[in-house]
Design a protein around this motif. Sequence first.
Motif, mmCIF file in Angstrom:
data_model
loop_
_atom_site.group_PDB
_atom_site.id
_atom_site.type_symbol
_atom_site.label_atom_id
_atom_site.label_comp_id
_atom_site.label_asym_id
_atom_site.label_seq_id
_atom_site.Cartn_x
_atom_site.Cartn_y
_atom_site.Cartn_z
ATOM 1 N N ARG A 54 45.179 66.305 12.355
ATOM 2 C CA ARG A 54 46.567 66.530 13.880
ATOM 3 C C ARG A 54 46.837 65.293 14.727
ATOM 4 O O ARG A 54 47.636 65.241 14.782
ATOM 5 C CB ARG A 54 46.334 67.845 14.077
ATOM 6 N N LEU A 55 46.335 65.004 15.265
ATOM 7 C CA LEU A 55 45.940 63.826 16.498
ATOM 8 C C LEU A 55 46.480 62.773 15.847
ATOM 9 O O LEU A 55 48.173 61.653 15.772
ATOM 10 C CB LEU A 55 44.844 63.404 17.267
ATOM 11 N N ARG A 56 46.028 62.232 14.308
ATOM 12 C CA ARG A 56 46.507 61.183 13.683
ATOM 13 C C ARG A 56 48.190 61.228 13.102
ATOM 14 O O ARG A 56 48.838 60.304 13.699
ATOM 15 C CB ARG A 56 45.635 60.734 12.536
ATOM 16 N N VAL A 107 35.991 51.579 26.085
ATOM 17 C CA VAL A 107 35.167 50.874 25.349
ATOM 18 C C VAL A 107 34.150 51.380 24.750
ATOM 19 O O VAL A 107 33.063 52.675 25.738
ATOM 20 C CB VAL A 107 34.635 50.002 26.802
ATOM 21 N N SER A 108 33.773 50.947 23.498
ATOM 22 C CA SER A 108 32.887 51.588 22.484
ATOM 23 C C SER A 108 32.674 52.679 22.339
ATOM 24 O O SER A 108 32.334 53.027 21.006
ATOM 25 C CB SER A 108 31.457 51.874 23.531
ATOM 26 N N GLY A 109 34.358 53.635 22.481
ATOM 27 C CA GLY A 109 34.697 54.085 21.962
ATOM 28 C C GLY A 109 35.606 53.940 20.411
ATOM 29 O O GLY A 109 35.562 53.301 20.116
ATOM 30 N N ARG A 110 35.870 55.035 19.879
ATOM 31 C CA ARG A 110 36.357 54.791 18.364
ATOM 32 C C ARG A 110 38.207 55.088 19.215
ATOM 33 O O ARG A 110 38.316 55.913 18.933
ATOM 34 C CB ARG A 110 36.566 55.586 17.435
ATOM 35 N N VAL A 111 38.815 53.777 18.693
ATOM 36 C CA VAL A 111 40.297 54.114 18.645
ATOM 37 C C VAL A 111 40.754 53.702 17.161
ATOM 38 O O VAL A 111 40.729 53.074 15.714
ATOM 39 C CB VAL A 111 40.329 53.295 19.385
ATOM 40 N N CYS A 121 39.174 51.424 14.643
ATOM 41 C CA CYS A 121 38.203 50.229 15.289
ATOM 42 C C CYS A 121 37.740 50.318 16.383
ATOM 43 O O CYS A 121 37.603 51.902 16.617
ATOM 44 C CB CYS A 121 38.646 48.958 14.768
ATOM 45 N N THR A 122 36.602 49.468 16.526
ATOM 46 C CA THR A 122 36.292 50.413 18.113
ATOM 47 C C THR A 122 36.597 49.542 19.278
ATOM 48 O O THR A 122 37.510 48.446 19.354
ATOM 49 C CB THR A 122 34.751 50.136 18.493
ATOM 50 N N VAL A 123 36.318 49.237 20.434
ATOM 51 C CA VAL A 123 36.751 48.759 21.774
ATOM 52 C C VAL A 123 35.404 47.911 22.030
ATOM 53 O O VAL A 123 34.911 49.129 22.864
ATOM 54 C CB VAL A 123 37.621 49.605 22.814
ATOM 55 N N PRO A 124 34.968 46.440 22.382
ATOM 56 C CA PRO A 124 34.030 46.638 22.318
ATOM 57 C C PRO A 124 33.574 45.860 24.318
ATOM 58 O O PRO A 124 33.345 45.646 24.820
ATOM 59 C CB PRO A 124 33.874 44.960 21.834
ATOM 60 N N LEU A 132 40.872 58.595 19.968
ATOM 61 C CA LEU A 132 40.322 59.473 18.974
ATOM 62 C C LEU A 132 39.107 60.335 18.901
ATOM 63 O O LEU A 132 39.810 61.408 18.995
ATOM 64 C CB LEU A 132 39.877 58.953 17.591
ATOM 65 N N ALA A 133 38.937 60.195 20.485
ATOM 66 C CA ALA A 133 37.630 60.794 21.027
ATOM 67 C C ALA A 133 38.643 61.592 21.738
ATOM 68 O O ALA A 133 37.534 62.974 21.530
ATOM 69 C CB ALA A 133 36.101 60.237 21.617
#
Length: 670
Positions: free
Chosen positions: A13-15, A136-140, A159-162, A190-191
């Motif tokens: 639903r978020l997407r 940072v390090s989260g999934r987006v 992807c992730t955020v380095p 996304l988290a």
Amino acid sequence: MNPALRPAEAEARLRELAREVAVAILAAPDDTAEFWGSGLLVAPEWVLTCAHVLVRRDSRMGRRRWAGDGEIGVRVGERVLPGRVVYALPDPEELTGWELGDEREYELAPDLALIRLTSPVEHGCAWLSDRAIPPVSGRVAAIGWRRPGETIDPWDGTCTVPGNDRIDVFRLGPDSEIPAGVSGSLVVDLAHGRVVGVVKARRRSRDGGKAVLLTALRALADSRPLAPELAPERDPYQDLVRGHDRWHYGQQRPRRQARATWIDVQGQLSDVIGEWTPYDRARALGLLAELPPPRSGGVVQRLVERVLGPGTVHDPLPVAWRDGHGLLYEPEDGKQLLAFVTYLVLVAEEVRAQDPAGARELLDFAMSRAISLPAPDRNRLMELVEAMTAQATAGQAAVLVALAPVVWEEDRPVRFRWEIQVVRSPGDRQITTVCDERDGVGFEEAVAQIQEPLALALDRADGTGRPATVELALPVHHFDTAAHLWTPGRQPQRHRPARPMGSRRPVVVRDVDRVPPTAEWLGRWSGVSHSTGLTPLSLPVLDRSPGYEKLRNAPVESVPVLCGPVGDGEALQTMYDVLDAGHGIALWCAEPHPPDGCGPRCGVFRREAEQLLAHVAGAAELPEAIRVLRARGHDLRDIPGSGAGQRWAEHLVLLYDDADSPLPGFGGAR
């Protein structure tokens, strides 16, 4: 947990919500117009994109040109609506004129633009994060549009955020390709279910990409509108985030045919934990959006630091109430609910005089959430509220600006170290900024360096409706400094010149070298501060000082008055004697004195000073009385026919050196 959505369903639903607010930017409001890039709906009628999306090239190798002056198209769902670019960061002049391949083009920042829809339409709005850091390090997920062929197609990547590239730009990891043409796409965490940035570009010669953090929008306050007729009347950033928060709060109100909102989705995501729920946040931000905005970001910083502790707020500094809210998720002591509730209580008190009803509604909400705090935290909250109430009824805060000499040449100070403090009581001093030059700086350079940090300190010290006093601690040689004419932090406006500081707040001079208090000073201050009347003691400017003994034996209610500057010549020696004899109050005119003796202006000054002292009930009223005179003089400055007697306070300087609140030591000189 509400069983309406499971975590996997919540992400789906978020997407879906993110896709609904992702728009395509077109060259004109026509389905067949050239596709330029992506954007997102952030508040009613407002679209956010990258500024470089609105820059075109005349040919494949041609120079860049700004293409955002006229009407453009915004594809919202199945409709293409007209819109106008109202703001660009940076300004269009900085976006154009470079040759292809110029590195400055790639590093351009903050690279954001705001478009206003000019045709009414109902639409959703992305939930913009109030936090100042990327996940940072989260999934987006990055979600937008692209045109790989003849049609415009939806695009997304995960992807992730380095990490960060700079304070307002973060990196997108190589997990997903960032194709050409997707600039302006939204980046959603996304988290936690929040939009955190806008896709800027692929990383040059590397995998992954870059995104602009939403905190870059705070620079809108200093941006000129490109379409003034469509711009908000006041601060565009405040207007934007207030509209955003009102819209989302409204979506949570009970109504028919309601669908799961951004807030509902956040409440179902497994990583969204803590005592302060998404529903608490939506209501708090909705209520904050209805209040008068803070006078400046320094107010927000001051309140947050009262919650988290001094020195806890760093760049990017908060500007709006919601920015302060976004700094409270991870308090050092782990007491998240207490931090949020305390902040709301402080904001309510801050705006109480401006909006009593709004402040009461915010306070009621905060106290309703406070009932679930543990007993020690409830006690802690009430102690703070009681202290806040006591402070509101206490005397004004002050901002101390001290310029201490560190290098002397030929018996005159030539280099200085400066320091700024917020002073709430003699025992409550907080250093906000200091000069970081070991050997100090010249006086004029010190004055220039002081202006911006002084403005921030004043924002933190000002109480509601009660601007803080400025105490300027100087060596006697610089007592003639016209600090009351400064306009710290105020940018001149075309139709509204800045009002001098001394007409808005009391500004007084103190002796930076008068540490510790002498017996003469303590004794005389005790007398003059309790006296019910003040009398002038006229002193010479060009002749020798009457001497320490005469000044020491003057009645306690005596106030030395000099009709010329005191930083040089015989008047300097006179002022030394005034200070040595214990006087804490004196008046003088900083305007140059006639070299051959007193003139008509001197008579006006002495007469007006005598009337001033006769009309105040005591020493404590003198700083405010002089502020009123300065304000009146400023208002009369351009009025023909206004005489010297009406503008005499323009060059008036007040020594108000309180022996009961002595200065701390500022180090020795060389």
